[in-house]
Scaffold this motif. Structure first.
Motif, mmCIF file in Angstrom:
data_model
loop_
_atom_site.group_PDB
_atom_site.id
_atom_site.type_symbol
_atom_site.label_atom_id
_atom_site.label_comp_id
_atom_site.label_asym_id
_atom_site.label_seq_id
_atom_site.Cartn_x
_atom_site.Cartn_y
_atom_site.Cartn_z
ATOM 1 N N ALA A 283 0.835 -1.216 0.000
ATOM 2 C CA ALA A 283 0.000 0.000 0.000
ATOM 3 C C ALA A 283 0.864 1.259 0.000
ATOM 4 O O ALA A 283 0.488 2.287 0.559
ATOM 5 C CB ALA A 283 -0.967 0.024 1.176
ATOM 6 N N SER A 284 2.021 1.180 -0.629
ATOM 7 C CA SER A 284 2.877 2.363 -0.673
ATOM 8 C C SER A 284 3.593 2.456 -2.020
ATOM 9 O O SER A 284 4.410 1.591 -2.356
ATOM 10 C CB SER A 284 3.899 2.299 0.461
ATOM 11 O OG SER A 284 4.926 3.232 0.244
ATOM 12 N N VAL A 363 2.617 6.952 0.716
ATOM 13 C CA VAL A 363 2.709 6.001 1.823
ATOM 14 C C VAL A 363 1.300 5.556 2.213
ATOM 15 O O VAL A 363 0.332 6.211 1.833
ATOM 16 C CB VAL A 363 3.426 6.629 3.049
ATOM 17 C CG1 VAL A 363 4.878 6.896 2.745
ATOM 18 C CG2 VAL A 363 2.732 7.890 3.504
ATOM 19 N N ARG A 399 -5.834 1.107 -4.787
ATOM 20 C CA ARG A 399 -5.514 2.358 -5.494
ATOM 21 C C ARG A 399 -4.007 2.534 -5.642
ATOM 22 O O ARG A 399 -3.548 3.158 -6.609
ATOM 23 C CB ARG A 399 -6.173 3.562 -4.819
ATOM 24 C CG ARG A 399 -5.700 3.887 -3.431
ATOM 25 C CD ARG A 399 -6.533 4.996 -2.813
ATOM 26 N NE ARG A 399 -6.019 5.394 -1.532
ATOM 27 C CZ ARG A 399 -6.685 5.294 -0.393
ATOM 28 N NH1 ARG A 399 -7.908 4.837 -0.376
ATOM 29 N NH2 ARG A 399 -6.128 5.678 0.733
ATOM 30 N N ASN A 403 -1.896 3.625 -8.820
ATOM 31 C CA ASN A 403 -0.911 4.720 -8.791
ATOM 32 C C ASN A 403 0.397 4.288 -9.464
ATOM 33 O O ASN A 403 0.967 5.009 -10.287
ATOM 34 C CB ASN A 403 -0.594 5.135 -7.346
ATOM 35 C CG ASN A 403 -1.778 5.816 -6.668
ATOM 36 O OD1 ASN A 403 -2.735 6.200 -7.334
ATOM 37 N ND2 ASN A 403 -1.713 5.971 -5.363
HETATM 38 N N1 ASP Z 1 -1.042 4.487 -0.425
HETATM 39 C C1 ASP Z 1 -1.112 5.315 -1.576
HETATM 40 C C2 ASP Z 1 0.231 5.317 -2.290
HETATM 41 O O1 ASP Z 1 1.241 5.071 -1.697
HETATM 42 C C3 ASP Z 1 -1.526 6.703 -1.252
HETATM 43 C C4 ASP Z 1 -2.946 6.682 -0.730
HETATM 44 O O2 ASP Z 1 -3.853 6.648 -1.560
HETATM 45 O O3 ASP Z 1 -3.165 6.667 0.480
HETATM 46 O O4 ASP Z 1 0.295 5.570 -3.453
#
Ligand code: ASP
Length: 444
Positions: A283-284, A363, A399, A403
């Motif tokens: 998740a980062s 993060v 997500r 990204n």
């Molecule tokens: N966790 C995502 C990232 O690192 C950011 C988020 O949407 O909280 O891209």
């Protein structure tokens, strides 16, 4: 009969992830944040929560994430220096910057517009009753001027210690340019940096080989504690974010790839599997930089001089998945509190969400902090975040995968336009796989 090829790293990471989810789902039958279960073993009892979940699995997962993060700053610095000092045309740097920032902002703005549109059509916040309590402190969105000022470090060591990506990029680019400008002496330094880059990329490979275990631990702990009931209560919101993520990923990115580069989206997505799984597991997008960079250069065929710049830049300024969550969440919260937003408000949401993503590191959970900024801008109650927080961790993982895919997609587009994309590598389905193997040199 269908057989898993367990020599393939992607398959192993996937199996690690599935096994972790499975174990988490089993453990959650016995333990929770507050309850424990003891396995009697004669002389001592072993606690599932204390020994397995908060002990072994927690440690395994954290060690994996920490090790990935450990590489980010040295890798970004060294690979950008390598990339910039090999640039022969100084104007190219300006073009690279302009194109990548432009594309990152454009895709983020498209993402949030798509999310707002879907949310306005399907109205996820109507008829919701459950309100969980909770507090959320909003920070103000930074001004554009401040974002520019903050890109320039007063102390590069501090920037590295804090992992401030934009500041590290600025310093590394200057360092690389100066190295190129000093002629033969610079060539010696550049050669050292090339070697260093190879060493760090090897550590990335070693870590990638440990990823199945790391991801297993992360998933097992997460699924032991995750609140599944929240998904039921927020199903419409959850599904809407997922659909928007899928549409943006598979349709918008495919269109960009097809029309701007002529490259095959199918090959692109096939090669993105590993990086997307890393992003999902951690998740980062910041911790995933090493893997995204490896994917972009070794599998997608982008030269390091482009990818070393666009990937770290994308990890901070490009968060399409996060923007999608913010779009759906804003409409959800407005509908829940029966607040009518005007067209101006929606434009404000697009603007603030795009801007907020520029200065924020990728993060876990940072999307909620950005959402707080967006809500404040349009005078919606920040407490509304408490409504959606229960499902945010799962959405965060999804997500982040988008990204990271966005960073790699833009890298392909920019690299192709600069003649820095090796299409033979892009089209070779086996490209980069050899680089993932770790063999120790044999004696004799
Ligand atoms: N966790 C995502 C990232 O690192 C950011 C988020 O949407 O909280 O891209």
């Amino acid at each position: 009969m269908f057989k898993f090829d367990t020599s393939n790293l992607t398959v192993r990471i996937f199996l690690g992830m599935l096994a972790g989810i499975g174990l988490g789902l089993i453990f959650r039958q016995f333990v929770s944040e507050t309850e424990d279960f003891l396995i009697p073993l004669g002389i001592i009892d072993i606690s599932i929560k204390g020994f397995f979940v908060d002990g072994i699995l927690h440690a395994g997962g954290q060690i994996f994430i920490n090790s990935l993060k450990m590489l980010v700053v040295p890798l970004v610095f060294v690979s950008i220096v390598c990339g910039t000092c090999s640039l022969t045309d100084p104007k190219k740097l300006g073009r690279l910057g302009g194109k990548s920032v432009g594309l990152y902002i454009l895709t983020t703005a498209l993402a949030i517009t798509l999310a707002l549109t879907l949310a306005l059509i399907f109205k996820p916040g109507e008829g919701i009753e459950q309100v969980s309590s909770g507090n959320f402190n909003a920070k103000e969105a930074p001004s554009l001027v401040q974002i520019f000022i903050d890109m320039f470090p007063t102390n590069p060591i501090e920037a590295m210690a804090k992992g401030n990506m934009l500041q590290i990029i600025v310093f590394a680019v200057l360092f690389g340019i100066a190295t190129a400008l000093i002629g033969p002496k610079g060539k010696r330094i550049a050669a050292q940096f090339e070697d260093l880059n190879n060493v760090i990329m090897r550590i990335v490979t070693i870590l990638m080989n440990l990823a199945p275990y790391g991801v297993f631990c992360l998933m097992a702990k997460l699924f032991t504690y995750i609140d599944m009931n929240a998904i039921g209560a927020l199903l419409k919101y959850f599904m809407l974010v997922v659909v928007a993520l899928l549409l943006h990923g598979f349709i918008t990115y495919s269109l960009f790839l097809k029309f701007l580069t002529g490259l095959s989206p199918v090959i692109f997505f096939t090669k993105m599997r590993e990086a997307a799984m890393f992003a999902f597991g951690t998740a980062s997008s910041s911790a995933t930089i090493p893997v995204s960079l490896e994917t972009a250069t070794h599998k997608l065929g982008a030269r390091n001089s482009t990818a070393s710049f666009t990937i770290p830049l994308g990890s901070t300024i490009n968060m399409d998945g996060t923007a999608i969550m913010q779009g759906v969440a804003t409409v959800f919260i407005a509908q829940f509190f029966a607040v009518d937003l005007t067209l101006n408000d929606y434009l404000m949401v697009v603007f603030t969400a795009t801007l907020a993503s520029i200065g924020t590191a990728g993060v876990p959970g940072v999307g909620l902090i950005m959402l707080a900024m967006v809500l404040t801008q349009v005078n919606l109650p920040v407490e509304g975040i408490a409504l959606i927080i229960g499902v945010d961790r799962l959405l965060d993982m999804l997500r982040t995968a988008l990204n990271v895919s966005g960073d790699c997609m833009v890298t392909c587009v920019v690299a192709k336009s600069e003649g820095e994309l090796d299409e033979t590598v892009f089209n070779d389905m086996h490209a980069g796989l050899k680089d993932e193997e770790v063999h120790f040199p044999q004696k004799g």
